[in-house]
Structures are given as C-alpha cells and as structure tokens.
Design a protein around this motif. Sequence first.
Motif, PDB file in Angstrom:
ATOM      1  N   GLU A   1      44.011  17.957 -19.028  1.00  0.00           N
ATOM      2  CA  GLU A   1      43.698  16.656 -18.439  1.00  0.00           C
ATOM      3  C   GLU A   1      43.684  16.743 -16.918  1.00  0.00           C
ATOM      4  O   GLU A   1      42.844  16.108 -16.258  1.00  0.00           O
ATOM      5  CB  GLU A   1      44.718  15.627 -18.927  1.00  0.00           C
TER       6      GLU A   1
ATOM      7  N   THR B   1      39.204  17.610 -25.303  1.00  0.00           N
ATOM      8  CA  THR B   1      40.101  16.887 -24.398  1.00  0.00           C
ATOM      9  C   THR B   1      39.397  16.565 -23.083  1.00  0.00           C
ATOM     10  O   THR B   1      39.517  15.450 -22.555  1.00  0.00           O
ATOM     11  CB  THR B   1      41.369  17.711 -24.126  1.00  0.00           C
TER      12      THR B   1
ATOM     13  N   VAL C   1      38.666  12.881 -21.423  1.00  0.00           N
ATOM     14  CA  VAL C   1      39.018  12.481 -20.050  1.00  0.00           C
ATOM     15  C   VAL C   1      37.785  11.948 -19.333  1.00  0.00           C
ATOM     16  O   VAL C   1      37.842  10.929 -18.633  1.00  0.00           O
ATOM     17  CB  VAL C   1      39.627  13.663 -19.282  1.00  0.00           C
TER      18      VAL C   1
END
Length: 495
Positions: free
Chosen positions: A103, A312, A316
């Motif tokens: 992230e 992921t 984001v």
Amino acid sequence: MTNTQRQFKSATEHRLKTGAEFKESLIDGRQIWVGGKQIEKVTDEPALAAGVDLLASMFDDQFTDEHADATTYYDEAAKAVVSRAWQIPRTKEELVDRRKMIEYTSLKTGGTFGRPPDLAPAIAVGLYAYLPTFKKKKSLIDGIDPDFAENIERYVEYGRENNLTASESLAGPQSDRSSPKASEASLLKVKSVEKDGIRIYGAKTVGSIAAQAKEIFFTNLGGIQETPADACIWGSIPVNSEGIKLISREMVSQPGSEKFDHPIASMGEEADQFIIFDNVFVPKDRIFNLGDPTAMQYYGPVCIFAHWHVLTRLAVKAELFVGAGQLVLDYLGTGKIPAVQLMLGELIEYQQALRAFVLAAEALAKPTEGGVMAPDAGMLTAGRLYSIQHYPRIIHILQEMCGQGLVMRFGKKAYDNPEIGHYLHDLLPGHGVSAMVKEQLMNFIWDMTSGALAGRVALFENVNASPAPRLRARLYEEIKRNEFTGQVKKLAGIE
C-alpha cells in the motif's frame, strides 16, 4: 509509536540503504539504450533519473517515523531492522503487515509503477514458500547440479541483508505466435555449462524498473507447448552482468515539468526494458531451477504473492479514483445531481469490490508446504479478472465527471502570466476553491487517466494481470467445485 518504530529506535543494527546509497549503487557500468542511443548511466535520461529519485525517496522513508512501520520490520533471526519487501509471512497477521509495504509503494507512485521495488522480492518469497519441493528437484542439465532450495534460502537472506531492489522479467518477447519455432527462438536457454555456472542466451520483455534496480529475476513463461529442458530455468543476476543489454521503450512521462501541471507524470516512470542476455554467465548459486519442466509448472503458486501485490495496488489506485471523484463533485458543485452521484457510486463499487477481494484472499490464506502463509489463489484470480474488466469503464467515468476540465487545462505559467492570468483566476473558479486548485485536481486526474503515462499504465494493467480468457482458465483450474456439485445433488435428490 508502533512496535516496529520502537524496535527501530532501540535496535543497534539495521540492513537498510539510504536514498543516496541506493543511487550510488546504480552507477555500476550497466548497459542501457534509450531512444537508440547508449547512455553512460541511468541518471543521464531525465525520465529514468526522476524515477530513480522517486525510488531513492522510498529508501529514505525507511528511516522516518511516518513510514518505518510500513516499510520495515525487526527480523528476529537477523537481530536487525530490515525491509518489509523481504518479509516472509508465517501468519495471517504478518501477511497483513506485509501488505502495508504494498500500500505504501502504491500510494508513493500513484499506482503508476506496476512493478515497484517490493514486487520482485515477492516472487523470491514465493519460491521460498515451496522449499520442500525445490529441495527434491535436481538439475536435468548435464555437468552442473545446483542445490535449488539452498540457493533460494541464501538469495532471500541476501536480499534482506542488502535491502536489494530487483526487476522481475518473466514474459517472453512478442513474436509469431502461429509458429512454435518462432516462439522458442527468443527463449532464454542454456548455451553452455561451466564449472561454476551456466551461460544463457535469449531475451525477456517488459522488464519494468530493470534499468533502476540492482538485479534481474528471470524465468520463461508460456508461449510454447512444451518448454525444452535447456529453457527450464529460474535465476537472478546483477543488472550490470556482462552480456546484459537493456533497450528502453519510448518514455511517456513528463520529467522536469511543473509539479502543478503534472503531479504524477513529473515523478518519472518505470521504463520497461527489452532485456538481451548475450552469453550471460549465471553463477551456480543463483540458479533456482535448471532443466526440470515440472518445476516450471509452479509458476502459479510461486507468483501468488506477486498476484496479491498486483491486486492490492489496483485496490489502492481505486481508492485514489474515488477520492479524485469526490473532489470533482466538491469542486464543481455537482454533488447534488443524482446522475453524478451514481457515477461516483460506480467508482465506489469498484473500489469496495477490489478491497473485498484482497481482504478475502488474506482471510482464506493457508500455509504452504514451506510454512509460508499464502493468500487464496481463487480470490486473487477473480479479483484481478474483475479489475481488468472494469478498469476502462472506471477511467471513462472519472473522465466524464470532469467534463471540459480535462480538455481545457492551461498550466501554471498561464496562471502566473500578468497579461492573461487574471482572466483565468477570475473566470474559472471552482465551488469554494480557486481556479488554480480546481486545475490542480484536473491535472492530477489527467495524469491518472488521460495522458501518455496513463495510457501506458492502462495497457500495462491488462497485460500484467493476464488477459481475461487466461484468468478464467485459471479459475477453472483453481476453484474446486466438488462441494458445490454435492450441494446440488443433495437438494435435487440425485444419488
């Protein structure tokens, strides 16, 4: 203060590089061609140099209170603070901790670096997750017999100890797909065997950040019916190895431009490289598979952490799209228009779905044979499929919400010009914000959805996630349906 920060402050040892040390490590004689011309060092090309500066700032962030927890952890075995990029998650909690790094790098780059520095280590960890299998594998190339499991363990330790950056290049060059011989022509293959290693010849493509990393992590994937024994290889070597030649694609970012005009594109890019391996020596201890086609079939399980990284990062980026969409409503005063609310609702649906896939993959995670906690493959594959199917639509919606704001952008110099700037300031204000603030938002959205960099990223997302038919085929293989058919039989009364 987090536990990692406390350990960082109390630790006497760390295995981290500063940004300056990282940049210095790249001046190593690597051979790079940009625009058909060879450059002396990576920082001689503005777009590459800006990307290097961005990566260097990530190294410096490791030493800050704000980012230490996301980028580092205290390794008990090493008795030192090390990069999270090389963390081996043994529990679901550690898997969630490792996600902090993904992230972080995704936000740092606006999601435009599809292969940031923590991606290639995820593949090394994937190999580590199947150490028992690789321990049983033997070289099927005469004259050399590396210990694959020992090499994998040693490499992960080396990466952790040296805060190593690597580029993963797995795809083969595009060629005549109708001809197996054409597909095989560019495969990396063993050219000769020497006492302490092998020499390989061939090429890899879409080598993102290869020019800005220290190592190239490579293998052969797909494109042929059966991989020849001399092309069955996993390995990693330094970028400056003799015989490695990097040919950069055309640059698409805006290095050196005003941050106001190009808030994302001004940060440079991960310029994909066409990587030539011209009789390159691979030391025996850098070989993780050699000659064994059954080991090549472990691509899916080994790359599970890389696929988790991809999903992921897309989640984001989806959050950035929602944030930008909300600001469009705020700055244009369109938040009470039902049709516009529904547009933002669709962005939110996309963001929530991707985040749900990530969380579900972690919740269903199971330990591998090597004791590494791996996210659920089915959820990752379904999530990646959902992401690429909807990505073009999400981009279009965000563009449509902006209207003429993306078409009529003027830049900071126009606003600062005393003859014309006052017209722009007076006639183009937003709802409760100045004209310049409104344009800053439009410039951000332009870089994320409409400029040359955004176009390259959109293409990359589709290729990187794998085409939809291939992902559906993976779902067919990954998802076992026995439980579902059993439920139907029970309810239907089928014996």
